[in-house]
Write a protein that holds these residues in place. Structure first.
Motif, short mmCIF file in Angstrom:
data_model
loop_
_atom_site.label_atom_id
_atom_site.label_comp_id
_atom_site.label_asym_id
_atom_site.label_seq_id
_atom_site.Cartn_x
_atom_site.Cartn_y
_atom_site.Cartn_z
N THR A 93 0.84 -1.20 0.00
CA THR A 93 0.00 0.00 0.00
C THR A 93 0.87 1.25 0.00
OG1 THR A 93 -0.16 0.09 2.42
CG2 THR A 93 -1.82 -1.21 1.24
N ASP A 134 -3.18 5.34 0.92
CA ASP A 134 -3.94 4.47 1.82
C ASP A 134 -3.76 4.90 3.27
OD1 ASP A 134 -4.83 2.33 -0.17
OD2 ASP A 134 -2.67 2.38 -0.48
N ARG A 184 -7.21 4.23 5.41
CA ARG A 184 -8.21 3.63 4.53
C ARG A 184 -8.52 2.19 4.94
NH1 ARG A 184 -6.40 4.75 -0.98
NH2 ARG A 184 -7.70 6.61 -0.78
#
Length: 354
Positions: free
Chosen positions: A54, A224, A245
């Motif tokens: 991520t 993220d 997120r």
């Protein structure tokens, strides 16, 4: 669409718009098919904050020791030691350095390891690219190709501004292209990518946490994980806030700079951001608001910076702008790259009247 373009599209070779070739797209799968894959969540690199594969940004103002913090993060992950009170899964780390001479990186890491009582980690690696910085679209694919088979769990890229090339930091489309390159590295290498970014100018305390990062709002929407360091009222201390997120929300906490690393300051209240007295309640008059605009006008981001520099809260800006536009005192113009500029209708008046 003419016959030839339609044929190219059908054959999976449509590239006229510079888009992705259709033949390269993954297949459409049903929810049941996806379940049968028995997908496992990605490895957690830093407890509650960063997954492998991520994107994460680490954002702070000038003199907030961002590079020191990122080097500390890299050393902690490479050795499996906690970082700012968070458990860390040990992994292979690459620090992509665009700014510092190699000798100074070595000095900083040595100081960090000593202060943290970490032995020299075998899984900490560097790619020193000072003097090689250019547009991200040119160099990031090369970094991805170089690292694809190296098994890195975490890649730190610092600083982001070195990869802007000719991009406008405030243009959403141009910044999206850059962050898409970071995402491609995540997908191709499987590593988490953490990159450093900076606050816009002015006092940040009166702003929402996602409005503090400089440049396009894409910086505040795309990653993220977004970690922000905002000055606390206690000298040398900062509030670390996280926007997540894929993890549950996390409470902000305070860290204190004790060279060469940040340490937890559990006795300090994270709500006590450093700010001008009354800045969160200060509302400009219409005259004061209009006086912010130079003859050439301001972008939305520049306007937020101008408000913060005066200690005025952002929440008062929208109603003032709408009132000024409705009364014919301001106008919004759209230029190249769909960039909007807010201008006074009478720029010759230095102190406009209400």
């Amino acid at each position: 669409m003419n016959v030839q373009l339609a044929t190219n599209w059908k054959m999976g070779s449509f590239e006229e718009t510079g888009g992705t070739v259709l033949a390269d797209l993954p297949a459409i799968v049903s929810y049941q098919e996806s379940l049968r894959k028995q997908l496992e969540p990605p490895k957690v690199i830093v407890e509650g904050l960063i997954h492998k594969g991520t994107k994460a940004s680490f954002v702070g103002g000038s003199k907030s020791y961002k590079t020191w913090c990122l080097l500390h993060l890299a050393a902690c992950v490479a050795s499996g030691r906690p970082w700012l009170g968070r458990c860390v899964e040990p992994g292979r780390v690459l620090f992509v350095n665009f700014e510092l001479a190699e000798v100074f990186v070595n000095q900083r890491v040595a100081e960090i390891l000593k202060a943290s009582e970490i032995p020299e980690p075998e899984e900490l690696h560097f790619l020193h690219l000072r003097g090689h910085a250019c547009g991200g679209e040119k160099i990031l694919p090369k970094i991805s190709a170089l690292t694809k088979e190296r098994g890195f769990d975490l890649m730190v890229i610092d600083p982001t501004y070195k990869l802007l090339g000719g991009r406008d930091e405030n243009a959403a489309g141009e910044i999206s292209e850059l962050l898409n390159q970071f995402e491609k590295i995540c997908v191709e290498t499987g590593a988490a990518v953490v990159f450093g970014a900076h606050f816009s100018k002015g006092n940040q305390a009166a702003r929402d946490v996602l409005d503090r990062v400089s440049g396009s709002g894409v910086f505040a929407r795309d990653p993220d994980t977004i970690l922000t360091l905002t000055p606390h009222e206690a000298p040398g201390s900062f509030v670390l806030e996280s926007t997540l997120r894929n993890f549950a929300p996390a409470d902000p906490f305070v860290v204190k700079w004790e060279p060469p690393i940040m340490k937890l300051a559990e006795d300090l209240d994270p709500k006590r951001l450093r700010s001008r007295r009354g800045s969160q309640l200060t509302k400009p008059t219409m005259e004061e608001y209009l006086a912010l605009f130079p003859p050439g006008g301001l972008s939305a981001t520049e306007l937020v910076d101008a408000l913060a520099s005066k200690g005025w809260a952002k929440k008062f800006e929208k109603p003032l702008r709408e009132a000024a536009i409705n009364s014919g005192k301001l106008v919004v113009e759209t230029g190249a790259h769909n960039r909007k500029t807010i201008k006074r209708t009478r720029p010759d008046i230095t102190q406009p009247s209400v």
